[in-house]
Motif scaffolding. Structure first.
Motif, PDB file in Angstrom:
ATOM      1  N   ALA A  46       4.449  11.612 -10.620  1.00 51.90           N
ATOM      2  CA  ALA A  46       4.392  10.684 -11.927  1.00 51.90           C
ATOM      3  C   ALA A  46       4.475  12.681 -13.187  1.00 51.90           C
ATOM      4  O   ALA A  46       5.454  11.436 -14.438  1.00 51.90           O
ATOM      5  CB  ALA A  46       2.612  10.867 -12.465  1.00 51.90           C
ATOM      6  N   GLU A  79      -1.814  18.494 -13.440  1.00 52.76           N
ATOM      7  CA  GLU A  79      -3.795  19.191 -13.169  1.00 52.76           C
ATOM      8  C   GLU A  79      -4.536  17.402 -13.933  1.00 52.76           C
ATOM      9  O   GLU A  79      -3.881  16.842 -14.284  1.00 52.76           O
ATOM     10  CB  GLU A  79      -4.216  19.703 -14.345  1.00 52.76           C
ATOM     11  N   GLY A  80      -5.195  17.535 -13.032  1.00 50.81           N
ATOM     12  CA  GLY A  80      -6.307  16.726 -13.960  1.00 50.81           C
ATOM     13  C   GLY A  80      -7.318  16.727 -14.900  1.00 50.81           C
ATOM     14  O   GLY A  80      -7.067  17.517 -15.405  1.00 50.81           O
ATOM     15  N   HIS A  81      -7.110  15.199 -15.489  1.00 55.36           N
ATOM     16  CA  HIS A  81      -7.237  15.613 -17.097  1.00 55.36           C
ATOM     17  C   HIS A  81      -8.862  16.119 -16.831  1.00 55.36           C
ATOM     18  O   HIS A  81      -9.602  16.612 -18.098  1.00 55.36           O
ATOM     19  CB  HIS A  81      -7.376  14.109 -17.436  1.00 55.36           C
ATOM     20  N   GLU A  82      -9.531  16.775 -16.205  1.00 56.24           N
ATOM     21  CA  GLU A  82     -10.753  17.393 -16.067  1.00 56.24           C
ATOM     22  C   GLU A  82     -10.631  18.444 -16.332  1.00 56.24           C
ATOM     23  O   GLU A  82     -11.743  19.235 -16.896  1.00 56.24           O
ATOM     24  CB  GLU A  82     -11.739  17.183 -14.583  1.00 56.24           C
ATOM     25  N   ILE A 126      -4.760   7.312  -4.618  1.00 53.12           N
ATOM     26  CA  ILE A 126      -5.327   8.327  -5.590  1.00 53.12           C
ATOM     27  C   ILE A 126      -5.288   7.719  -6.456  1.00 53.12           C
ATOM     28  O   ILE A 126      -3.758   7.331  -6.819  1.00 53.12           O
ATOM     29  CB  ILE A 126      -2.993   9.114  -5.316  1.00 53.12           C
ATOM     30  N   VAL A 127      -6.695   7.316  -7.295  1.00 53.99           N
ATOM     31  CA  VAL A 127      -7.609   6.628  -7.974  1.00 53.99           C
ATOM     32  C   VAL A 127      -7.758   7.669  -9.046  1.00 53.99           C
ATOM     33  O   VAL A 127      -7.926   8.857  -8.944  1.00 53.99           O
ATOM     34  CB  VAL A 127      -7.747   6.088  -7.395  1.00 53.99           C
ATOM     35  N   THR A 174     -14.605  12.916 -12.832  1.00 55.35           N
ATOM     36  CA  THR A 174     -14.040  13.108 -13.232  1.00 55.35           C
ATOM     37  C   THR A 174     -13.560  12.644 -14.883  1.00 55.35           C
ATOM     38  O   THR A 174     -13.194  13.180 -15.324  1.00 55.35           O
ATOM     39  CB  THR A 174     -12.467  13.626 -12.470  1.00 55.35           C
ATOM     40  N   LEU A 184      -0.783  10.351 -16.908  1.00 55.02           N
ATOM     41  CA  LEU A 184       0.350   9.920 -17.638  1.00 55.02           C
ATOM     42  C   LEU A 184       1.479   8.813 -16.336  1.00 55.02           C
ATOM     43  O   LEU A 184       1.365   8.113 -17.682  1.00 55.02           O
ATOM     44  CB  LEU A 184       1.225  11.227 -16.919  1.00 55.02           C
ATOM     45  N   GLY A 185       0.758   9.251 -15.374  1.00 58.88           N
ATOM     46  CA  GLY A 185       1.499   7.852 -14.643  1.00 58.88           C
ATOM     47  C   GLY A 185       2.981   7.860 -14.412  1.00 58.88           C
ATOM     48  O   GLY A 185       4.110   8.177 -14.849  1.00 58.88           O
ATOM     49  N   GLY A 191      -7.259   4.125 -12.210  1.00 55.81           N
ATOM     50  CA  GLY A 191      -7.076   3.335 -11.626  1.00 55.81           C
ATOM     51  C   GLY A 191      -5.545   4.132 -10.771  1.00 55.81           C
ATOM     52  O   GLY A 191      -5.918   4.935 -10.927  1.00 55.81           O
ATOM     53  N   TYR A 192      -4.543   3.550  -9.855  1.00 57.67           N
ATOM     54  CA  TYR A 192      -3.491   3.854  -9.360  1.00 57.67           C
ATOM     55  C   TYR A 192      -2.679   3.989 -10.128  1.00 57.67           C
ATOM     56  O   TYR A 192      -2.494   2.825 -10.822  1.00 57.67           O
ATOM     57  CB  TYR A 192      -3.477   3.398  -7.751  1.00 57.67           C
ATOM     58  N   LEU A 193      -1.639   4.537  -9.782  1.00 56.31           N
ATOM     59  CA  LEU A 193      -0.044   4.191 -10.203  1.00 56.31           C
ATOM     60  C   LEU A 193       0.904   3.655  -9.251  1.00 56.31           C
ATOM     61  O   LEU A 193       0.704   3.605  -8.439  1.00 56.31           O
ATOM     62  CB  LEU A 193       0.630   5.475  -9.375  1.00 56.31           C
ATOM     63  N   PRO A 194       1.383   2.318 -10.005  1.00 56.84           N
ATOM     64  CA  PRO A 194       1.372   1.234 -10.087  1.00 56.84           C
ATOM     65  C   PRO A 194       2.866   1.919  -8.844  1.00 56.84           C
ATOM     66  O   PRO A 194       3.995   2.699  -9.745  1.00 56.84           O
ATOM     67  CB  PRO A 194       2.393   0.410 -11.231  1.00 56.84           C
ATOM     68  N   HIS A 217       4.576   5.532 -19.996  1.00 57.98           N
ATOM     69  CA  HIS A 217       5.291   4.612 -20.484  1.00 57.98           C
ATOM     70  C   HIS A 217       3.998   5.221 -21.632  1.00 57.98           C
ATOM     71  O   HIS A 217       4.386   5.200 -22.913  1.00 57.98           O
ATOM     72  CB  HIS A 217       4.419   3.640 -20.376  1.00 57.98           C
ATOM     73  N   ASP A 218       2.718   5.406 -21.526  1.00 58.58           N
ATOM     74  CA  ASP A 218       2.014   6.034 -22.715  1.00 58.58           C
ATOM     75  C   ASP A 218       2.106   7.105 -23.673  1.00 58.58           C
ATOM     76  O   ASP A 218       1.796   7.106 -24.740  1.00 58.58           O
ATOM     77  CB  ASP A 218       0.686   5.753 -22.831  1.00 58.58           C
TER      78      ASP A 218
HETATM   79  N1  SAM Z   1      -0.599   4.950 -18.190  1.00 56.44           N
HETATM   80  C1  SAM Z   1       0.148   5.226 -17.259  1.00 56.44           C
HETATM   81  C2  SAM Z   1       1.899   5.211 -17.099  1.00 56.44           C
HETATM   82  O1  SAM Z   1       1.932   4.510 -19.087  1.00 56.44           O
HETATM   83  O2  SAM Z   1       2.706   4.751 -17.038  1.00 56.44           O
HETATM   84  C3  SAM Z   1      -0.383   4.826 -16.333  1.00 56.44           C
HETATM   85  C4  SAM Z   1      -1.372   5.428 -15.597  1.00 56.44           C
HETATM   86  S1  SAM Z   1      -2.102   5.132 -13.910  1.00 56.44           S
HETATM   87  C5  SAM Z   1      -2.430   3.342 -13.714  1.00 56.44           C
HETATM   88  C6  SAM Z   1      -2.909   6.142 -13.516  1.00 56.44           C
HETATM   89  C7  SAM Z   1      -2.739   7.793 -12.986  1.00 56.44           C
HETATM   90  O3  SAM Z   1      -3.887   8.402 -13.149  1.00 56.44           O
HETATM   91  C8  SAM Z   1      -2.139   7.545 -11.580  1.00 56.44           C
HETATM   92  O4  SAM Z   1      -0.368   8.354 -11.783  1.00 56.44           O
HETATM   93  C9  SAM Z   1      -2.657   9.054 -10.892  1.00 56.44           C
HETATM   94  O5  SAM Z   1      -2.177   9.795 -10.071  1.00 56.44           O
HETATM   95  C10 SAM Z   1      -3.866   9.339 -12.395  1.00 56.44           C
HETATM   96  N2  SAM Z   1      -4.445   9.962 -12.324  1.00 56.44           N
HETATM   97  C11 SAM Z   1      -5.652  10.206 -10.646  1.00 56.44           C
HETATM   98  N3  SAM Z   1      -6.813  10.950 -11.235  1.00 56.44           N
HETATM   99  C12 SAM Z   1      -6.627  11.073 -12.221  1.00 56.44           C
HETATM  100  C13 SAM Z   1      -6.639  13.077 -12.670  1.00 56.44           C
HETATM  101  N4  SAM Z   1      -7.780  13.538 -12.580  1.00 56.44           N
HETATM  102  N5  SAM Z   1      -6.383  13.482 -13.461  1.00 56.44           N
HETATM  103  C14 SAM Z   1      -5.143  13.059 -14.243  1.00 56.44           C
HETATM  104  N6  SAM Z   1      -4.707  11.774 -14.201  1.00 56.44           N
HETATM  105  C15 SAM Z   1      -4.946  11.143 -12.861  1.00 56.44           C
END
Ligand code: SAM
Length: 190
Positions: free
Chosen positions: A57, A79-82, A113-114, A119, A29-30, A104-107, A33-34
């Motif tokens: 996020a 929760e994680g996407h796993e 946290i990446v 997963t 989700l970050g 990647g990481y949350l801008p 935006h998506d």
């Molecule tokens: N889609 C987002 C947007 O529209 O702003 C940007 C996503 S950001 C690049 C990556 C996100 O993946 C971070 O918020 C991070 O916390 C999340 N993340 C990391 N590991 C994750 C996991 N196992 N399951 C779900 N999200 C995870």
């Protein structure tokens, strides 16, 4: 530039697969935006399931979706996407037509946290089993940070060996740009 850039191309791929009323997944989700793009695409009768491991996020996404009046179309999981196949209701299994992973990481947040390949791959496997035929998974791969390069290598290795009878796999990448720009791997379930 006439060729589509990476993020517009990711959206174009999703638009090909997703219709109003569909069920879709935002796996990362970050800042939301998506999720907003997906919620607008599926319309009032559609459903988005969103995942992120960071409370920040979830809150930012909730706010964005609410501001645009589409929050009721989205279920947010902290929760994680796993956990995807455990969390998306079984009534929706076989109906998911699109999924986005913006890796990647949350801008602007904690860069430690990446997303991680184990997963991410677990979630891709689950999606391939619960998606509709011709559903598309779009991975936007950011490989400019240390863990991103590791994730890129594992993901490419995993996706390259996916049975072509099960999925079509595409790589879309500008190969002469500096500083490791993101690229796309897209998986269409057959
Ligand atoms: N889609 C987002 C947007 O529209 O702003 C940007 C996503 S950001 C690049 C990556 C996100 O993946 C971070 O918020 C991070 O916390 C999340 N993340 C990391 N590991 C994750 C996991 N196992 N399951 C779900 N999200 C995870």
């Amino acid at each position: 530039m006439k060729m589509e850039r990476i993020l517009p191309f990711a959206k174009s791929l999703i638009k090909k697969a997703v219709q109003p009323g569909d069920v879709v997944v935002d796996a990362t989700l970050g800042n939301g935006h998506d999720a907003l793009f997906l919620a607008e695409l599926v319309g009032e009768s559609g459903k988005v399931y969103g995942f992120d491991v960071q409370a920040e996020a979830i809150e930012t996404s909730k706010e964005r979706l609410s501001q645009h009046g589409v929050l009721q179309r989205v279920t947010l999981f902290h929760e994680g996407h796993e956990e995807l196949s455990n969390r998306v209701p079984t009534t929706c299994h076989g109906k998911i037509t699109g999924a986005i992973f913006n890796l990647g990481y949350l801008p602007g947040s904690d860069k430690t946290i990446v997303t991680r390949s184990d997963t991410t791959i677990a979630a891709i496997k689950q999606l391939l089993s619960i998606m509709a035929p011709e559903g598309i998974i779009v991975l936007v791969i950011y490989h400019g940070h240390e863990e991103g390069a590791v994730e890129r290598d594992s993901l490419l290795q995993h996706c390259q060996q996916l049975d072509q009878k099960i999925a079509h796999v595409l790589q879309y990448q500008f190969i002469n740009q500096q500083n490791n720009p993101p690229f796309i791997v897209a998986i269409e379930k057959r």
